[in-house]
Design a protein around this motif. Sequence first.
Motif, mmCIF file in Angstrom:
data_model
loop_
_atom_site.group_PDB
_atom_site.id
_atom_site.type_symbol
_atom_site.label_atom_id
_atom_site.label_comp_id
_atom_site.label_asym_id
_atom_site.label_seq_id
_atom_site.Cartn_x
_atom_site.Cartn_y
_atom_site.Cartn_z
ATOM 1 N N ARG A 22 0.689 -1.373 0.074
ATOM 2 C CA ARG A 22 0.023 -0.209 -0.165
ATOM 3 C C ARG A 22 0.748 1.378 -0.034
ATOM 4 N N LEU A 23 2.098 1.128 0.797
ATOM 5 C CA LEU A 23 2.894 2.349 0.948
ATOM 6 C C LEU A 23 3.503 2.622 -0.487
ATOM 7 N N HIS A 24 3.908 1.610 -1.219
ATOM 8 C CA HIS A 24 4.386 1.702 -2.689
ATOM 9 C C HIS A 24 3.550 2.643 -3.290
ATOM 10 N N ARG A 25 2.136 2.166 -3.417
ATOM 11 C CA ARG A 25 1.374 2.883 -4.227
ATOM 12 C C ARG A 25 1.003 4.425 -3.759
ATOM 13 N N LYS A 26 1.188 4.577 -2.708
ATOM 14 C CA LYS A 26 0.552 6.044 -2.015
ATOM 15 C C LYS A 26 2.066 6.895 -2.223
ATOM 16 N N CYS A 27 3.148 6.237 -2.181
ATOM 17 C CA CYS A 27 4.318 7.199 -2.553
ATOM 18 C C CYS A 27 4.253 7.670 -4.025
ATOM 19 N N GLU A 28 3.794 6.580 -4.745
ATOM 20 C CA GLU A 28 3.573 7.075 -6.344
ATOM 21 C C GLU A 28 2.703 8.024 -6.396
ATOM 22 N N VAL A 29 1.623 8.021 -5.774
ATOM 23 C CA VAL A 29 0.648 9.120 -5.765
ATOM 24 C C VAL A 29 1.076 10.457 -5.213
ATOM 25 N N ALA A 30 1.918 10.242 -4.286
ATOM 26 C CA ALA A 30 2.419 11.605 -3.709
ATOM 27 C C ALA A 30 3.504 12.111 -4.601
ATOM 28 N N ARG A 31 4.288 11.346 -5.177
ATOM 29 C CA ARG A 31 5.193 12.158 -6.219
ATOM 30 C C ARG A 31 4.526 12.940 -7.607
ATOM 31 N N ALA A 32 3.429 11.865 -7.863
ATOM 32 C CA ALA A 32 2.846 12.422 -8.891
ATOM 33 C C ALA A 32 1.821 13.796 -8.422
ATOM 34 N N LEU A 33 1.557 13.943 -7.147
ATOM 35 C CA LEU A 33 0.901 15.292 -6.711
ATOM 36 C C LEU A 33 1.791 16.119 -6.660
ATOM 37 N N GLY A 34 3.189 16.107 -6.501
ATOM 38 C CA GLY A 34 4.385 16.960 -6.491
ATOM 39 C C GLY A 34 4.873 17.024 -5.277
ATOM 40 N N THR A 35 4.745 16.141 -3.990
ATOM 41 C CA THR A 35 4.999 16.221 -2.788
ATOM 42 C C THR A 35 6.137 15.228 -2.386
ATOM 43 N N ASP A 36 6.787 15.281 -1.392
ATOM 44 C CA ASP A 36 7.858 14.075 -1.234
ATOM 45 C C ASP A 36 7.583 13.782 0.287
ATOM 46 N N LEU A 37 6.379 14.208 0.781
ATOM 47 C CA LEU A 37 6.050 13.756 2.146
ATOM 48 C C LEU A 37 4.520 13.255 2.150
ATOM 49 N N VAL A 38 4.591 12.078 2.846
ATOM 50 C CA VAL A 38 3.290 11.454 3.330
ATOM 51 C C VAL A 38 3.268 11.455 4.818
ATOM 52 N N LEU A 39 1.840 11.651 5.348
ATOM 53 C CA LEU A 39 1.447 11.804 6.623
ATOM 54 C C LEU A 39 1.133 10.171 7.051
ATOM 55 N N VAL A 40 2.102 9.771 8.157
ATOM 56 C CA VAL A 40 1.837 8.560 8.418
ATOM 57 C C VAL A 40 1.265 8.514 10.119
ATOM 58 N N CYS A 41 -0.189 8.061 10.351
ATOM 59 C CA CYS A 41 -0.678 8.212 11.493
ATOM 60 C C CYS A 41 -0.506 6.998 12.277
ATOM 61 N N SER A 42 -0.202 6.981 13.752
ATOM 62 C CA SER A 42 -0.122 5.719 14.409
ATOM 63 C C SER A 42 -1.258 4.979 14.423
ATOM 64 N N SER A 43 -1.168 3.871 14.646
ATOM 65 C CA SER A 43 -1.967 2.645 14.550
ATOM 66 C C SER A 43 -2.972 2.761 15.480
ATOM 67 N N VAL A 44 -4.505 2.319 15.067
ATOM 68 C CA VAL A 44 -5.402 2.686 16.078
ATOM 69 C C VAL A 44 -6.238 1.284 16.003
ATOM 70 N N HIS A 45 -5.683 0.275 15.423
ATOM 71 C CA HIS A 45 -6.265 -1.073 15.394
ATOM 72 C C HIS A 45 -6.161 -2.006 16.412
ATOM 73 N N ASP A 46 -6.715 -3.123 16.503
ATOM 74 C CA ASP A 46 -6.170 -4.194 17.683
ATOM 75 C C ASP A 46 -4.898 -4.930 17.121
ATOM 76 N N GLY A 47 -4.675 -4.751 16.100
ATOM 77 C CA GLY A 47 -3.398 -5.386 15.596
ATOM 78 C C GLY A 47 -2.062 -4.684 15.757
ATOM 79 N N ALA A 48 -2.031 -3.598 16.388
ATOM 80 C CA ALA A 48 -1.081 -2.718 16.470
ATOM 81 C C ALA A 48 0.026 -3.276 17.245
ATOM 82 N N VAL A 49 1.339 -2.786 16.854
ATOM 83 C CA VAL A 49 2.273 -3.309 17.442
ATOM 84 C C VAL A 49 2.567 -2.751 18.905
#
Length: 630
Positions: A80-107
């Motif tokens: 998923r991150l590979h694909r979203k990084c491609e989108v970010a570059r197409a948008l013209g930014t080199d920065l993606v916001l990553v939120c801390s996990s909120v699901h039960d399987g969080a590390v």
Amino acid sequence: MRTSIATVCLAGTLPEKLAAAAAAGFDAVEVFEPDLLGCALSPAAVRERAADLGLGVSLFQPFRDPDHVEAAEVARVRHRLHRKCEVARALGTDLVLVCSSVHDGAVRDDARLAAQLHDLGEVAAGHGVRLAYEALAWGSHVDDYRHSLRVARAAEHPAVGVCLDSFHVLSRGDDTAGLADVRPHELFFLQLADAPRMSMDVLPWSRHHRCFPGQGAFDLVGFVADVLAAGYTGPLSLEVFNDVFRQSDPHGTAVDAMRSLRQLADRVGARRAVQHPTGASATGTPDAVALPVLPVAPPPAAWAFAEVATSPAHADGVRTLLTQLGLRRSGTHRSGPVELWSAGAARVVVNARTPDVRARISSLGVDTAEPALLGARARQLLAPVVTRAVGPGEVDIPSLAAPDGTWVQFCRTGPDEAGSWLADFLPAPDGGGPAAPGAPTHVDHVALPQRFGEFDTAALFFQSVLDLVPSDVTVLAGPRGLVRSRALRSRDARIRLLLNVVPSATLLRGRAGGAGHLALGCRDVFATAAGFAARGGRVLGVPQNYYDDLEARFDLDPVLLRRLRDADVMYDRDADGEFLHFYTVAASREFFVEVVQRVGGYAGYGAANASVRLAAQAQGPSARRAATSA
């Protein structure tokens, strides 16, 4: 200083949001993924559209749930991150916001989490992208910024840093002392939002009640000052989730957003100048971000006047009310049916050239030593300028339009002062005469009715343009629903303003009925009430039940209680003083007058009495004290 706004702040389609942000003067936008997914434009086309408008893309967000205890899910996150990084570059930014996990399987183990973030940093770096890791206040494991800093640092990857979000920090009651040992290169991005004080779970608080800086109760001045002192050099970006904003005109919302940032930057700059007059931070290094400075103007001194607009057919009713209060017609305007009524510093302008209006407050005059400077400051805060026709012998008064349409005019008041607005008025043909004995002496405060969606906008406008200090929002119970009220005052309390939102059922032609009024201050409220009644004025009747409760609450002297009851005067007190006040029967659904006497250091507005007043007004002028004592 560079400015940015998240597209989630604004209503409309993504192209409409871009246009609004550009028109308000923003440098960049954070692209909110749901806005992109619903857009017909490709990411590259969005980048081109933004560039054509003079906008950059500061950030693509959000990338959620980056970690997992299951290996298969970890692989899916990488994909998923590979694909979203491609989108970010197409948008013209080199920065993606990553939120801390909120699901039960969080590390739940920091070392394992840091290892997964390092791996994601490798993925991102392969696309020329950086990851700004943000601690959500409701995160399953990482829920405060200190924790996110520790984990991001432990990831040991140049493509992994942190995003600081003022809501996630301040909603928890955290401070920014933990930034003291932060390395500037670790701070990838800063998101700003204010919020009112609320006792509720932080998730719905965040999703529905954020607002722009200055509209809430957070100390954003201190927060931003500390972040800049830590070496942050990126844009100041707004990320505000708000139900009203998402339904409002995006251009107006974007202007509010930019106004809030300019006011915030000015106040942060003022604090930094006091703390570090040499221009260096506490560490001795120069400030990394130059903040814009608004024109410096002396604070407003007092209300110069309040203008009441009325139609020719209803002007006599307003004149009669002012005469009964003890004011006298002291001047007529040089160029139209406009009159000045006064008693000392209590000045009311009656503008009788507004058709189809019984009576409403239409303009507020602000007394200031430097009208032009205050006007220039207001223009920098994007206040709409009103172009006034200036006739022979008249003064050019800088004028603005508040969100509700009320004019705000900056003027000098001294009668012998060059450029005084009083020169616009010729002496009244009948000479006016002195004010009646016991007449009011000054304008104590003004209350303006607001539509629900304009309430926060108006508060931001007045506090920024007039440099007023806002109070918390008060909610009052009225006979037709709840009334929201917010007080704003100058630092010396000589200018006081109330903004009121009444139930939608009482709206009249887009303006709220029963919420707009002028409060005149006096030396002796009983003498003023007696004079008002002797001249034929009608005081709003107050029920006997109110006075029975007053005795129970304050254990008042029986003589004082009898005087209050006989004169329909209301009462409140606090640790600093007392407040006595009465109301006239309304001249229209949009205008009435309150007369107040402040004793000692009382600084409020008698909010405890507002529900009784609203009920009495709803019953009409013929209703008197229906309840009788046993």
